[in-house]
Write a protein that holds these residues in place. Structure first.
Motif, PDB file in Angstrom:
ATOM      1  N   VAL A   1       0.839  -1.208   0.000  1.00 57.94           N
ATOM      2  CA  VAL A   1       0.000   0.000   0.000  1.00 57.94           C
ATOM      3  C   VAL A   1       0.867   1.248   0.000  1.00 57.94           C
ATOM      4  CG1 VAL A   1      -1.577   1.355   1.422  1.00 57.94           C
ATOM      5  CG2 VAL A   1      -2.036  -1.068   1.022  1.00 57.94           C
TER       6      VAL A   1
ATOM      7  N   GLU B   1       2.946   1.570  -3.369  1.00 60.90           N
ATOM      8  CA  GLU B   1       2.118   1.962  -4.503  1.00 60.90           C
ATOM      9  C   GLU B   1       1.606   3.387  -4.344  1.00 60.90           C
ATOM     10  OE1 GLU B   1       0.291   1.438  -8.200  1.00 60.90           O
ATOM     11  OE2 GLU B   1       1.779   0.217  -7.150  1.00 60.90           O
ATOM     12  N   ALA B   2       1.223   3.750  -3.131  1.00 63.07           N
ATOM     13  CA  ALA B   2       0.715   5.107  -2.904  1.00 63.07           C
ATOM     14  C   ALA B   2       1.810   6.145  -3.156  1.00 63.07           C
ATOM     15  CB  ALA B   2       0.182   5.222  -1.482  1.00 63.07           C
TER      16      ALA B   2
ATOM     17  N   ASN C   1       2.344   6.513  -6.868  1.00 63.55           N
ATOM     18  CA  ASN C   1       1.275   7.316  -7.478  1.00 63.55           C
ATOM     19  C   ASN C   1       1.453   8.789  -7.176  1.00 63.55           C
ATOM     20  OD1 ASN C   1       0.015   5.082  -8.592  1.00 63.55           O
ATOM     21  ND2 ASN C   1      -1.362   4.783  -6.860  1.00 63.55           N
TER      22      ASN C   1
ATOM     23  N   LEU D   1      -4.724   2.339  -8.288  1.00 67.77           N
ATOM     24  CA  LEU D   1      -5.630   2.334  -7.140  1.00 67.77           C
ATOM     25  C   LEU D   1      -6.541   1.111  -7.155  1.00 67.77           C
ATOM     26  CD1 LEU D   1      -6.622   6.109  -6.862  1.00 67.77           C
ATOM     27  CD2 LEU D   1      -5.026   4.809  -5.443  1.00 67.77           C
TER      28      LEU D   1
ATOM     29  N   LEU E   1      -4.558  -1.543  -5.716  1.00 65.18           N
ATOM     30  CA  LEU E   1      -4.465  -1.292  -4.271  1.00 65.18           C
ATOM     31  C   LEU E   1      -5.715  -1.804  -3.564  1.00 65.18           C
ATOM     32  CD1 LEU E   1      -2.168   0.194  -2.759  1.00 65.18           C
ATOM     33  CD2 LEU E   1      -3.658   2.178  -2.659  1.00 65.18           C
TER      34      LEU E   1
ATOM     35  N   ARG F   1      -5.774  -5.640  -3.490  1.00 67.20           N
ATOM     36  CA  ARG F   1      -4.816  -6.213  -2.533  1.00 67.20           C
ATOM     37  C   ARG F   1      -5.327  -6.052  -1.100  1.00 67.20           C
ATOM     38  NH1 ARG F   1       0.816  -7.150  -2.937  1.00 67.20           N
ATOM     39  NH2 ARG F   1       1.256  -8.671  -1.281  1.00 67.20           N
ATOM     40  N   VAL F   2      -5.924  -4.917  -0.795  1.00 69.50           N
ATOM     41  CA  VAL F   2      -6.459  -4.685   0.555  1.00 69.50           C
ATOM     42  C   VAL F   2      -7.639  -5.600   0.824  1.00 69.50           C
ATOM     43  CG1 VAL F   2      -7.627  -2.993   2.012  1.00 69.50           C
ATOM     44  CG2 VAL F   2      -5.607  -2.318   0.714  1.00 69.50           C
TER      45      VAL F   2
ATOM     46  N   LEU G   1     -10.452   0.184   2.395  1.00 64.72           N
ATOM     47  CA  LEU G   1      -9.715   1.260   1.733  1.00 64.72           C
ATOM     48  C   LEU G   1     -10.635   2.454   1.588  1.00 64.72           C
ATOM     49  CD1 LEU G   1      -7.301   2.382   0.061  1.00 64.72           C
ATOM     50  CD2 LEU G   1      -8.366   1.333  -1.947  1.00 64.72           C
TER      51      LEU G   1
ATOM     52  N   VAL H   1      -6.142   3.093   5.002  1.00 60.05           N
ATOM     53  CA  VAL H   1      -6.339   1.643   4.893  1.00 60.05           C
ATOM     54  C   VAL H   1      -6.347   1.036   6.293  1.00 60.05           C
ATOM     55  CG1 VAL H   1      -5.332  -0.528   4.086  1.00 60.05           C
ATOM     56  CG2 VAL H   1      -5.315   1.476   2.604  1.00 60.05           C
TER      57      VAL H   1
END
Length: 417
Positions: free
Chosen positions: A334, A337-338, A341, A384, A387, A390-391, A398, A412
């Motif tokens: 998370v 990736e965040a 981004n 996203l 994301l 995955r969460v 999320l 998250v």
């Protein structure tokens, strides 16, 4: 309908004088006896529990005995159906209540216990009455069928032929009716047993959900283990070879400065390409599953991610204990990736990352906030969406707050049981 139910139904539909008729009759008669015994014991225990409610110790003892007998007698009844009819009625899933006090309270509130108790009362009343009717039909038929023999051999004044013919006909009729009566009782008994002795639809659904959750957790763990294996293979194999290649090319450039220009250009380009490939491979390895996450935990792994972020990132991690391995992997993904981004799309000048356990201690909260232009939506890009997927794979939540013009906050929460 299950295979066992189909088989049981077909067997009940066989001709009345087939060998199966004797099994059905035996099932009914044994069921009547078992129902009278089990139902009587349970009613006595229930009455004792109610009458002794003023005496707590005796009430607790009889209550525990009542619930223990309910389960034991239910297992006995299920074995009866399997032995005589080949009908396998699954047992409800057990409930680990803990101590005897919690067990007593849990059993008293359990729907399963009272459904099974209801079947035992059904077996006492309906099963007992049905067994009596079937037994009387068989006994009466045999008695009436042998009435002429009794009249001729034992009676001083034999009965006339017409009453004997009528008695014989009635006996034959009862003997033909007895198997059908037994099958009717068994059909009703099967319906009640399937509805009351097995798991309820709610329990079956809960068991199915638990099984799916466990399967999904095992799948996530297997995927994480595979990522760790790939990371180790890349780190210990390909990465080491690229390091060696880059060092050899650099050594060649330094060793032969007077080489022809075309050769020096080839060496320079090859050296630069090797270093670029090594850098890209390291990024791939870190994205798969960094070794530091396994060795030192989430704090150290996220510190490296924040340090490499093109946008200045401030990291705060407050973890009194390590979360499960799968949750650490998702939290790392998370944040990585965040931050990627943020660097690509937000135009932000700073970003804050916060990772901590909630006060309850059973959920990990990850928050990534930047001062960029906002407008982040899962439907606008694959980052996203990945994301969110995955969460959700670990039952996490999320929440994205990103109005146009910014700022953007990604929150998250991940379960840590």
């Amino acid at each position: 309908m299950s295979v066992n139910r189909v088989v049981a139904t077909e067997r009940l539909g066989q001709p009345p004088w087939s060998p199966r008729a004797w099994q059905v009759t035996a099932h009914v008669l044994v069921g009547g006896v078992v129902g009278l015994v089990t139902g009587g014991v349970l009613l006595a225990l229930a009455l004792a529990t109610a009458l002794l409610a003023v005496t707590v110790v005796f009430a607790l003892g009889t209550g525990l005995a009542l619930f223990a007998c309910v389960h034991a007698f239910a297992a006995l009844q299920r074995s009866r159906f399997e032995a005589f009819l080949g009908e396998e009625i699954p047992a409800p899933p057990p409930h680990p209540y803990g101590g005897w006090a919690r067990r007593l309270a849990g059993e008293a509130r359990s729907e399963t216990v009272w459904r099974q108790f209801g079947y035992h009362i059904f077996a006492l009343v309906v099963g007992g009455a049905g067994a009596a009717v079937v037994a009387l039909a068989w006994a009466g038929g045999l008695l009436l069928l042998t009435a002429p023999l009794h009249s001729w051999l034992l009676a001083d004044d034999p009965v006339g032929p017409i009453p004997l013919v009528l008695a014989t006909a009635a006996g034959v009729g009862l003997l033909f009716a007895a198997p059908w009566l037994a099958r009717g009782v068994v059909a009703v008994d099967l319906l009640a047993a399937r509805a009351l002795l097995g798991p309820s639809p709610r329990a079956e659904l809960a068991q199915r959900v638990a099984l799916l959750a466990r399967s999904r957790a095992e799948l996530v763990e297997a995927a994480d283990a595979e990522r760790r294996r790939i990371e180790r293979d890349l780190h210990d194999g390909m990465q080491q070879r690229l390091v060696s290649l880059a060092m050899n090319l650099g050594l060649a450039r330094a060793t032969y400065p007077d080489a022809p220009d075309p050769l020096r250009d080839v060496l320079a380009r090859s050296h630069d390409d090797a270093k670029l490939a090594l850098s890209e491979l390291r990024d791939v390895v870190r994205g798969l599953y960094p070794a530091v996450l396994d060795n030192l935990g989430l704090d150290a792994a996220l510190s490296g991610v924040a340090a490499r972020s093109p946008v200045p990132a401030r990291l705060r991690v407050d973890l009194p204990r390590r979360p499960p391995v799968a949750i650490e992997a998702v939290a790392y993904f998370v944040v990585s990736e965040a931050l990627a981004n943020v660097a690509k799309h937000s135009g932000a000048t700073s970003v804050e990352v916060s990772v901590h356990l909630l006060e309850s201690g059973d959920r990990l909260r990850v928050v990534v906030a930047d001062d960029g232009r906002g407008g982040a939506r899962p439907e606008r890009g694959t980052g996203l969406r990945g994301l969110a997927q995955r969460v959700s794979s670990v039952d996490g939540t999320l929440d994205i707050d990103s109005p146009d013009g910014g700022p953007t906050t990604i929150a998250v929460e991940l379960p840590c049981e």
